[in-house]
Design an enzyme around this catalytic site. Structure first.
Site, PDB file in Angstrom:
ATOM      1  N   SER A 126       0.850  -1.651   0.061  1.00  0.00           N
ATOM      2  CA  SER A 126      -0.022   0.491  -0.269  1.00  0.00           C
ATOM      3  C   SER A 126       0.841   1.257  -0.499  1.00  0.00           C
ATOM      4  O   SER A 126       1.988   1.071   0.543  1.00  0.00           O
ATOM      5  CB  SER A 126      -0.788  -0.481   1.068  1.00  0.00           C
ATOM      6  OG  SER A 126      -1.782   1.263   1.133  1.00  0.00           O
ATOM      7  N   TYR A 151      -2.153  -1.604  10.771  1.00  0.00           N
ATOM      8  CA  TYR A 151      -2.244  -2.070   9.375  1.00  0.00           C
ATOM      9  C   TYR A 151      -1.745  -1.741   8.739  1.00  0.00           C
ATOM     10  O   TYR A 151      -0.667  -3.183   7.502  1.00  0.00           O
ATOM     11  CB  TYR A 151      -3.901  -1.620   8.895  1.00  0.00           C
ATOM     12  CG  TYR A 151      -4.308  -1.591   7.319  1.00  0.00           C
ATOM     13  CD1 TYR A 151      -4.265  -3.091   6.860  1.00  0.00           C
ATOM     14  CD2 TYR A 151      -4.026  -0.778   6.445  1.00  0.00           C
ATOM     15  CE1 TYR A 151      -4.299  -3.392   5.500  1.00  0.00           C
ATOM     16  CE2 TYR A 151      -3.708  -0.772   5.574  1.00  0.00           C
ATOM     17  CZ  TYR A 151      -4.211  -2.293   4.585  1.00  0.00           C
ATOM     18  OH  TYR A 151      -3.903  -2.308   3.698  1.00  0.00           O
ATOM     19  N   LYS A 155       2.173  -4.178   6.880  1.00  0.00           N
ATOM     20  CA  LYS A 155       2.438  -4.177   5.234  1.00  0.00           C
ATOM     21  C   LYS A 155       4.128  -4.072   5.044  1.00  0.00           C
ATOM     22  O   LYS A 155       4.659  -4.306   4.393  1.00  0.00           O
ATOM     23  CB  LYS A 155       1.709  -2.896   4.375  1.00  0.00           C
ATOM     24  CG  LYS A 155       0.497  -2.886   3.830  1.00  0.00           C
ATOM     25  CD  LYS A 155       0.013  -4.681   3.199  1.00  0.00           C
ATOM     26  CE  LYS A 155      -1.476  -4.547   3.601  1.00  0.00           C
ATOM     27  NZ  LYS A 155      -1.601  -6.396   3.057  1.00  0.00           N
TER      28      LYS A 155
END
Ligand code: NAD
Ligand code: UFG
Length: 338
Positions: A126, A151, A155
């Site tokens: 992302s 979150y 990544k």
């Protein structure tokens, strides 16, 4: 033509990618535990492509289940790993669930694929790894900023795991850094299925337009942007899906330059929230009830991609514009509502 294992293949981006893999003549095998999707998505895939890929309703963290898939399909060439939890706000409330799911699934999958001598891995990353970049458009060599959420941290951590494993093993990986995926397949047979109140702009717009939500709040109009609202690089999910086909083909053909590569997936063009609203109203002929509200905690001001590396090296370019994004998102919402 290759057989690709797609984790999270009944999810939003996974289902569109399965369609593009099948359209390109490849085969897909799907594993998904349906924690954030529905088995009926397989019907949509079949209606679009005329093919129904083998489906395993299993958790990617389950070693026996994943090993079993590689045993059942010894001809799998590559893996695309979408399966993860993805709600930024929820990750702040439930960090262990996010670290547990997103890291354990990646580690388990890597162990199983390497044991099965499958070295090619495409990862869903992302643009959140860049935070608020110092320079725009942001290129792949920009510094990785301290993650704003558990979150986002998963990544970054998965990218680190891939770097380390690629240095130590046969792994050949491509990490695709998505900007803001929106829209749906033009058939409206597959699309995004947000559970509960959507966090993201586009499903909130479509749900407001159809009457599921009373009004949309624009989170801030005092940013340093042309109209004051936040700017993002929205990318049509079908364009995004096609980049995964390119990434698999690049790895399988041995065209990758390094054992781990990173590519931005965006259009290279930033749009503000107010521009998205105006495009939605104009293209779909629908009036949207919206108000200007305060900024949302944790939001950055603006981000858009430098896409030169993905254009020149991956051989991929986004083809669909904002009009196609808002039209397909609306068509999908109308189908859901019917
Ligand atoms: P999604 O929730 O629609 O799809 C993820 C799928 O994975 C779901 O079908 C879910 O049931 C499944 N899943 C989750 N954990 C699993 C597990 N342990 N075992 C098996 N299946 C599991 O999400 P999406 O929008 O399609 O996102 C796909 C990937 O792209 C995710 O890794 C996400 O973090 C990443 N990503 C998404 C966005 C976005 O805005 N949608 C942006 C950047 C990156
Ligand atoms: N926005 C509103 N109102 C809403 C929802 C969003 O004004 O009701 C605004 C946001 O403030 C932002 C823009 O619309 O300016 C886009 O917001 P989204 O929530 O759709 O997307 P984000 O850019 O905040 O987040 C997305 C993904 C995350 C990912 C992040 C960075 O959803 O998973 O990009 O990659 F971490």
């Amino acid at each position: 033509m290759s057989k690709i294992l797609v984790t999270g293949g009944t999810g939003y981006i996974g289902s569109h990618t399965v369609v593009e893999l099948l359209n390109a003549g490849h085969e897909a095998v799907i594993i998904d535990n349906l924690s954030n999707s529905e088995a009926a998505v397989l019907d949509g895939i079949e209606q679009i492509t005329g093919k129904r890929p083998p489906f395993y309703q299993e958790d990617v963290r389950n070693r026996t289940a994943v090993q079993g898939i590689f045993t059942d399909h010894p001809d799998i060439s590559a893996v695309i790993h979408f399966a993860a939890f993805k709600a930024v706000g929820e990750s702040v409330m439930k960090p262990l669930a996010y670290y547990g799911n997103n890291l354990d699934s990646t580690i388990n999958l890597l162990e199983c694929m390497l044991a099965a001598n499958v070295p090619f891995f495409v990862f869903s990353s992302s643009c959140t790894v860049y935070g608020q970049p110092d320079e725009l458009p942001v290129s792949e060599s920009a510094p990785i900023k301290q993650a704003e959420s558990p979150y986002g941290n998963t990544k970054q951590m998965c990218e680190d795991i891939l770097r380390n494993v690629a240095a130590a093993t046969e792994l050949q990986a491509i990490s695709l850094r998505y900007f803001n995926p929106v829209g749906a397949h033009e058939s409206a047979l597959i699309g995004e299925l947000p559970r509960g109140v959507p966090n993201n702009l586009m499903p909130f717009i479509t749900q407001t337009a159809i009457g599921k939500r009373e009004k949309l709040t624009v989170f801030g109009d005092d940013y340093n942007t042309p109209d004051g609202s936040g700017v993002r690089d929205y990318i049509h999910v079908v364009d995004l899906a096609k980049a995964h086909v390119k990434a698999c083909e690049r790895l399988i053909a041995g065209d990758n330059k390094k054992s781990i590569e990173f590519f931005n997936l965006g259009t290279g063009r930033g749009y503000s929230v107010l521009e998205v609203i105006r495009a939605f109203e104009r293209v779909n002929g629908v009036k949207l009830n919206y108000v200007i509200g305060p900024r949302r905690a944790g939001d950055i001001e603006k981000v858009y991609a430098d896409t030169s590396l993905s254009n020149n090296e991956l051989g991929w370019k986004a083809e669909l514009g904002l009009d196609e994004m808002v039209a397909s998102a609306w068509k999908w919402e109308q189908r859901l509502g019917s």
